[in-house]
Design a protein around this motif. Structure first.
Motif, PDB file in Angstrom:
ATOM      1  N   GLY A 111       0.810  -1.217   0.000  1.00  0.00           N
ATOM      2  CA  GLY A 111       0.000   0.000   0.000  1.00  0.00           C
ATOM      3  C   GLY A 111       0.838   1.260   0.000  1.00  0.00           C
ATOM      4  N   VAL A 112       1.836   1.314   0.853  1.00  0.00           N
ATOM      5  CA  VAL A 112       2.693   2.498   0.929  1.00  0.00           C
ATOM      6  C   VAL A 112       3.506   2.646  -0.352  1.00  0.00           C
ATOM      7  CG1 VAL A 112       4.683   3.514   2.137  1.00  0.00           C
ATOM      8  CG2 VAL A 112       2.798   2.527   3.442  1.00  0.00           C
ATOM      9  N   PHE A 113       4.071   1.553  -0.853  1.00  0.00           N
ATOM     10  CA  PHE A 113       4.872   1.626  -2.078  1.00  0.00           C
ATOM     11  C   PHE A 113       4.022   2.103  -3.249  1.00  0.00           C
ATOM     12  CE2 PHE A 113       7.155   0.058  -5.782  1.00  0.00           C
ATOM     13  CZ  PHE A 113       8.455   0.417  -5.490  1.00  0.00           C
ATOM     14  N   PHE A 114       2.813   1.561  -3.360  1.00  0.00           N
ATOM     15  CA  PHE A 114       1.938   1.972  -4.457  1.00  0.00           C
ATOM     16  C   PHE A 114       1.532   3.428  -4.329  1.00  0.00           C
ATOM     17  CE2 PHE A 114       1.649  -1.854  -6.644  1.00  0.00           C
ATOM     18  CZ  PHE A 114       0.922  -1.622  -7.804  1.00  0.00           C
ATOM     19  N   ARG A 115       1.244   3.848  -3.156  1.00  0.00           N
ATOM     20  CA  ARG A 115       0.836   5.239  -2.933  1.00  0.00           C
ATOM     21  C   ARG A 115       1.953   6.197  -3.352  1.00  0.00           C
ATOM     22  NH1 ARG A 115      -2.983   8.733  -2.775  1.00  0.00           N
ATOM     23  NH2 ARG A 115      -3.159  10.005  -0.923  1.00  0.00           N
ATOM     24  N   LEU A 116       3.190   5.791  -3.082  1.00  0.00           N
ATOM     25  CA  LEU A 116       4.324   6.659  -3.385  1.00  0.00           C
ATOM     26  C   LEU A 116       4.845   6.504  -4.810  1.00  0.00           C
ATOM     27  CD1 LEU A 116       6.397   6.166  -0.114  1.00  0.00           C
ATOM     28  CD2 LEU A 116       4.983   8.131  -0.724  1.00  0.00           C
ATOM     29  N   ARG A 117       4.671   5.337  -5.409  1.00  0.00           N
ATOM     30  CA  ARG A 117       5.438   5.071  -6.623  1.00  0.00           C
ATOM     31  C   ARG A 117       4.670   4.537  -7.834  1.00  0.00           C
ATOM     32  NH1 ARG A 117       7.091   4.806 -10.741  1.00  0.00           N
ATOM     33  NH2 ARG A 117       9.045   4.104 -11.531  1.00  0.00           N
ATOM     34  N   CYS A 118       3.721   3.658  -7.673  1.00  0.00           N
ATOM     35  CA  CYS A 118       3.175   2.892  -8.791  1.00  0.00           C
ATOM     36  C   CYS A 118       1.915   3.495  -9.392  1.00  0.00           C
ATOM     37  CB  CYS A 118       2.893   1.460  -8.362  1.00  0.00           C
ATOM     38  SG  CYS A 118       4.390   0.539  -8.019  1.00  0.00           S
ATOM     39  N   ARG A 119       1.568   2.965 -10.546  1.00  0.00           N
ATOM     40  CA  ARG A 119       0.353   3.361 -11.241  1.00  0.00           C
ATOM     41  C   ARG A 119      -0.734   2.319 -10.973  1.00  0.00           C
ATOM     42  NH1 ARG A 119       2.305   2.784 -16.971  1.00  0.00           N
ATOM     43  NH2 ARG A 119       2.987   0.879 -16.003  1.00  0.00           N
ATOM     44  N   ARG A 120      -1.962   2.728 -11.084  1.00  0.00           N
ATOM     45  CA  ARG A 120      -3.084   1.838 -10.824  1.00  0.00           C
ATOM     46  C   ARG A 120      -3.029   0.584 -11.700  1.00  0.00           C
ATOM     47  NH1 ARG A 120      -8.148   5.153 -10.975  1.00  0.00           N
ATOM     48  NH2 ARG A 120      -7.170   6.066  -9.162  1.00  0.00           N
ATOM     49  N   GLU A 121      -2.629   0.727 -12.955  1.00  0.00           N
ATOM     50  CA  GLU A 121      -2.586  -0.413 -13.868  1.00  0.00           C
ATOM     51  C   GLU A 121      -1.477  -1.415 -13.530  1.00  0.00           C
ATOM     52  OE1 GLU A 121      -0.758   3.161 -16.027  1.00  0.00           O
ATOM     53  OE2 GLU A 121      -2.556   2.788 -14.867  1.00  0.00           O
ATOM     54  N   ASP A 122      -0.585  -1.057 -12.620  1.00  0.00           N
ATOM     55  CA  ASP A 122       0.451  -1.997 -12.181  1.00  0.00           C
ATOM     56  C   ASP A 122      -0.092  -3.032 -11.192  1.00  0.00           C
ATOM     57  OD1 ASP A 122       2.374  -0.735 -13.711  1.00  0.00           O
ATOM     58  OD2 ASP A 122       3.068   0.534 -12.062  1.00  0.00           O
ATOM     59  N   PHE A 123      -1.256  -2.766 -10.631  1.00  0.00           N
ATOM     60  CA  PHE A 123      -1.834  -3.694  -9.659  1.00  0.00           C
ATOM     61  C   PHE A 123      -2.483  -4.850 -10.418  1.00  0.00           C
ATOM     62  CE2 PHE A 123      -4.745  -5.327  -6.474  1.00  0.00           C
ATOM     63  CZ  PHE A 123      -3.915  -5.357  -5.367  1.00  0.00           C
ATOM     64  N   THR A 124      -1.767  -5.974 -10.498  1.00  0.00           N
ATOM     65  CA  THR A 124      -2.223  -7.129 -11.261  1.00  0.00           C
ATOM     66  C   THR A 124      -2.183  -8.379 -10.388  1.00  0.00           C
ATOM     67  OG1 THR A 124      -0.022  -7.751 -12.025  1.00  0.00           O
ATOM     68  CG2 THR A 124      -1.216  -6.127 -13.359  1.00  0.00           C
ATOM     69  N   PRO A 125      -2.837  -9.455 -10.821  1.00  0.00           N
ATOM     70  CA  PRO A 125      -2.731 -10.721 -10.077  1.00  0.00           C
ATOM     71  C   PRO A 125      -1.287 -11.218  -9.948  1.00  0.00           C
ATOM     72  CG  PRO A 125      -4.585 -10.824 -11.579  1.00  0.00           C
ATOM     73  CD  PRO A 125      -3.847  -9.545 -11.891  1.00  0.00           C
ATOM     74  N   LEU A 126      -0.455 -10.959 -10.947  1.00  0.00           N
ATOM     75  CA  LEU A 126       0.958 -11.362 -10.851  1.00  0.00           C
ATOM     76  C   LEU A 126       1.662 -10.653  -9.697  1.00  0.00           C
ATOM     77  CD1 LEU A 126       2.087 -11.490 -14.586  1.00  0.00           C
ATOM     78  CD2 LEU A 126       1.995 -13.390 -12.972  1.00  0.00           C
ATOM     79  N   LEU A 127       1.381  -9.386  -9.521  1.00  0.00           N
ATOM     80  CA  LEU A 127       1.972  -8.623  -8.427  1.00  0.00           C
ATOM     81  C   LEU A 127       1.530  -9.201  -7.077  1.00  0.00           C
ATOM     82  CD1 LEU A 127       3.426  -5.584  -7.971  1.00  0.00           C
ATOM     83  CD2 LEU A 127       1.173  -5.256  -7.009  1.00  0.00           C
ATOM     84  N   VAL A 128       0.249  -9.505  -6.955  1.00  0.00           N
ATOM     85  CA  VAL A 128      -0.275 -10.067  -5.701  1.00  0.00           C
ATOM     86  C   VAL A 128       0.311 -11.457  -5.452  1.00  0.00           C
ATOM     87  CG1 VAL A 128      -2.374 -10.796  -4.492  1.00  0.00           C
ATOM     88  CG2 VAL A 128      -2.366  -8.680  -5.826  1.00  0.00           C
ATOM     89  N   LEU A 129       0.436 -12.266  -6.506  1.00  0.00           N
ATOM     90  CA  LEU A 129       1.040 -13.587  -6.375  1.00  0.00           C
ATOM     91  C   LEU A 129       2.481 -13.463  -5.888  1.00  0.00           C
ATOM     92  CD1 LEU A 129       0.804 -16.665  -6.852  1.00  0.00           C
ATOM     93  CD2 LEU A 129       1.645 -16.236  -9.162  1.00  0.00           C
ATOM     94  N   GLY A 130       3.244 -12.528  -6.459  1.00  0.00           N
ATOM     95  CA  GLY A 130       4.607 -12.305  -6.001  1.00  0.00           C
ATOM     96  C   GLY A 130       4.663 -11.853  -4.552  1.00  0.00           C
ATOM     97  N   LEU A 131       3.746 -10.949  -4.180  1.00  0.00           N
ATOM     98  CA  LEU A 131       3.697 -10.474  -2.791  1.00  0.00           C
ATOM     99  C   LEU A 131       3.419 -11.629  -1.828  1.00  0.00           C
ATOM    100  CD1 LEU A 131       3.643  -7.863  -0.926  1.00  0.00           C
ATOM    101  CD2 LEU A 131       1.176  -8.161  -1.007  1.00  0.00           C
ATOM    102  N   LEU A 132       2.451 -12.469  -2.166  1.00  0.00           N
ATOM    103  CA  LEU A 132       2.144 -13.636  -1.323  1.00  0.00           C
ATOM    104  C   LEU A 132       3.350 -14.565  -1.207  1.00  0.00           C
ATOM    105  CD1 LEU A 132      -1.481 -14.723  -2.247  1.00  0.00           C
ATOM    106  CD2 LEU A 132      -0.624 -14.189   0.036  1.00  0.00           C
TER     107      LEU A 132
END
Length: 174
Positions: free
Chosen positions: A21-42
């Protein structure tokens, strides 16, 4: 069914969500939020902590391989080397996400690695925060760091992982 990792896994997962959440708020674009990103985070922060530790329908070998879904990547040292190697210096550092960096040549791989990197960063940060006397193992019982020195190791590697996440975010934006 044994859910012994659930409380610790939940804490690691919540810390991962905070980092994301903090990284996205500071750095990323909405379209970067994908299932691959969540899978990597998990995979990097908590894995599938909500699953039981073992499945009675699987053989002993099947349960061994199933554990790779149940344990986050930094804790694979337990599965590959045994419990006395837990918090092995290579798995509890920037090494694995950095080693995988050549794969970040395309957007999808970069997003997966971004999630993994943020997940490992949050995992190390939680280990530093929640463990009163953490241990970083180079060789069990003979070569290790303990306490404040281990917390500094975890903190410095968390910072290095955040810088690496910035690189992966840039690669994903191309």
């Amino acid at each position: 069914m044994n859910f012994s990792y659930f409380p610790d896994g939940l804490n690691h997962f919540l810390c991962g969500l905070l980092f994301l959440g903090v990284f996205f708020r500071l750095r990323c674009r909405r379209e970067d939020f994908t299932p691959l990103l969540v899978l990597g985070l998990l995979a990097g922060s908590s894995a599938m902590f909500f699953l039981p530790a073992k499945l009675p329908v699987l053989s002993k070998a099947g349960n061994y391989y199933y554990q790779f879904l149940h344990y986050p990547v930094p804790d694979w040292d337990i599965l590959l080397l045994g419990g006395r190697w837990h918090r092995f210096f290579l798995t509890h550092s920037v090494f694995i996400p950095l080693f995988l960096s050549p794969a970040a040549r395309n957007r999808r791989a970069a997003l997966l690695l971004l999630g993994l990197t943020l997940g490992v960063a949050s995992h190390l940060a939680w280990d530093a925060y929640a463990s009163p006397n953490p241990l970083i193992v180079f060789y069990p019982h003979y070569l290790f760091m303990r306490g404040l020195v281990a917390k500094i190791w975890l903190g410095l590697n968390t910072l290095a992982l955040l810088f690496l996440a910035e690189l992966y975010a840039r690669l994903a934006a191309k």
